[in-house]
Structure formats: structure tokens, C-alpha cells
Write a protein that holds these residues in place. Structure first.
Motif, mmCIF file in Angstrom:
data_model
loop_
_atom_site.group_PDB
_atom_site.id
_atom_site.type_symbol
_atom_site.label_atom_id
_atom_site.label_comp_id
_atom_site.label_asym_id
_atom_site.label_seq_id
_atom_site.Cartn_x
_atom_site.Cartn_y
_atom_site.Cartn_z
ATOM 1 N N VAL A 45 25.128 -28.900 9.311
ATOM 2 C CA VAL A 45 23.979 -28.228 8.414
ATOM 3 C C VAL A 45 24.230 -28.379 7.084
ATOM 4 N N MET A 46 25.459 -28.513 6.188
ATOM 5 C CA MET A 46 25.640 -28.056 4.955
ATOM 6 C C MET A 46 25.198 -29.275 4.877
ATOM 7 N N GLU A 47 25.956 -30.820 5.089
ATOM 8 C CA GLU A 47 25.562 -32.034 4.642
ATOM 9 C C GLU A 47 23.767 -31.562 4.628
ATOM 10 N N ARG A 48 22.930 -31.381 5.548
ATOM 11 C CA ARG A 48 21.653 -31.605 5.234
ATOM 12 C C ARG A 48 21.397 -30.675 4.477
ATOM 13 N N CYS A 49 21.810 -29.336 3.890
ATOM 14 C CA CYS A 49 21.713 -28.222 3.174
ATOM 15 C C CYS A 49 21.607 -29.524 1.796
ATOM 16 N N ILE A 50 22.323 -30.623 1.340
ATOM 17 C CA ILE A 50 22.901 -31.116 0.206
ATOM 18 C C ILE A 50 21.872 -32.489 0.259
#
Length: 164
Positions: A45-50
Motif C-alpha cells: 500500500v505505502m509503496e503504491r502511495c509513493i
């Protein structure tokens, strides 16, 4: 988005301020979806947000700082949603994000975010005087922040290539 959620009767019924840390979100997903035993919110999730944040800034980079002011920075608020298939969706970008603390988790995140922003953007321009310790007070989460876009070391003149 807590501004909307807080109006619901069941707001904060399961967690304070309707907020989960990435680790808690990972735990909930794994518990409620046994087939997702490898789910990891940080990487999935977080890497996709970035990645989405990079795309957004790449799209608007020529509109940011139109007066070419030096030694400035801004903090933007990106609101994301994760759907039932764990796809990440950008809801909105705020140029003046609300950093109120509706939960202990947000208080920790925002305190660390503000300290981290100062360490990344201000401290390099104002190093401590010679002989003075540069040891910083420990602020939880301040070390989690990073620049996610390349930053030129010196201004690039029109027609020149940026140095690496």
C-alpha cells in the motif's frame, strides 16, 4: 477522511479516530483474509502511495514554485483510499492539509512529520556552529520521512542538463 467519517454514528467504534497504523492494518487484513497471509501494508500500500505521489508531482512540476523562490518547502496532504481488492486510489491532494490530532496515532505521525520536514528542508541550511553538538532530540517518526523525488544540487540554467 476523518472530516467526513466523524459524523457517522459508528465513527471510532473500532479504533481511535478511525486510524490504523500500517502494521495494524496489515494485521487486520491478514486476520480477516486468511488467503492474504503475505499481505504487507508497507510494501503493498505505502509503496503504491509513493508511486502515485511521484506521478502527481511529475505531472505538475512545472507549475510548482512559479516564482523560483529559493529555500522554501511545502507540505502537501495526500488522501488515499484502499478498496476491497487492496487497490490504492488517490482521493485528493491538499495544499493546506489539516494536521489536527484526532488520535494518538495521528499525533505521533504529525509530530514526526513536522520534525522530519524541518530536518530534511531546514537543518541542512542552518548547521550548528563549530564545536556545538548536532545531536537531535529523539522525536518518534522523524526518521521515517524522505525525499521521494530527485532534487537538483544546484539550479539548472535553461538549456543545461541537471548534474547527477
Amino acid at each position: 477522511n476523518y472530516a467526513v467519517q466523524k459524523k457517522e454514528d459508528h465513527a471510532s467504534e473500532f479504533e481511535e479516530g478511525n486510524n490504523l497504523s500500517l502494521d495494524d492494518f496489515t494485521e487486520v487484513v491478514r486476520k480477516e483474509n486468511p488467503e492474504k497471509k503475505d499481505f504487507d501494508a508497507r510494501s503493498m500500500v505505502m509503496e503504491r502511495c509513493i508511486e502515485i505521489i511521484r506521478i502527481v508531482f511529475s505531472a505538475v512540476k512545472n507549475k510548482l514554485n512559479p516564482n523560483k523562490e529559493k529555500h522554501t518547502f511545502e507540505i502537501y496532504g495526500f488522501d488515499f483510499m484502499v478498496d476491497g481488492e487492496f487497490n490504492v486510489w488517490l482521493i485528493e491532494v491538499n495544499t493546506n492539509p489539516y494536521i489536527g490530532c484526532s488520535s494518538t496515532l495521528l499525533r505521533t505521525i504529525f509530530t514526526g512529520m513536522l520534525e522530519g520536514a524541518v530536518r530534511l528542508c531546514v537543518d541542512p541550511h542552518f548547521p550548528p556552529p563549530a564545536g556545538v553538538s548536532s545531536d537531535l532530540e529523539e522525536v518518534e517518526g522523524a526518521d521515517r520521512w524522505r525525499k521521494i523525488l530527485p532534487v537538483a544540487k544546484k539550479p539548472v540554467e535553461p538549456g543545461q542538463q541537471p548534474s547527477s
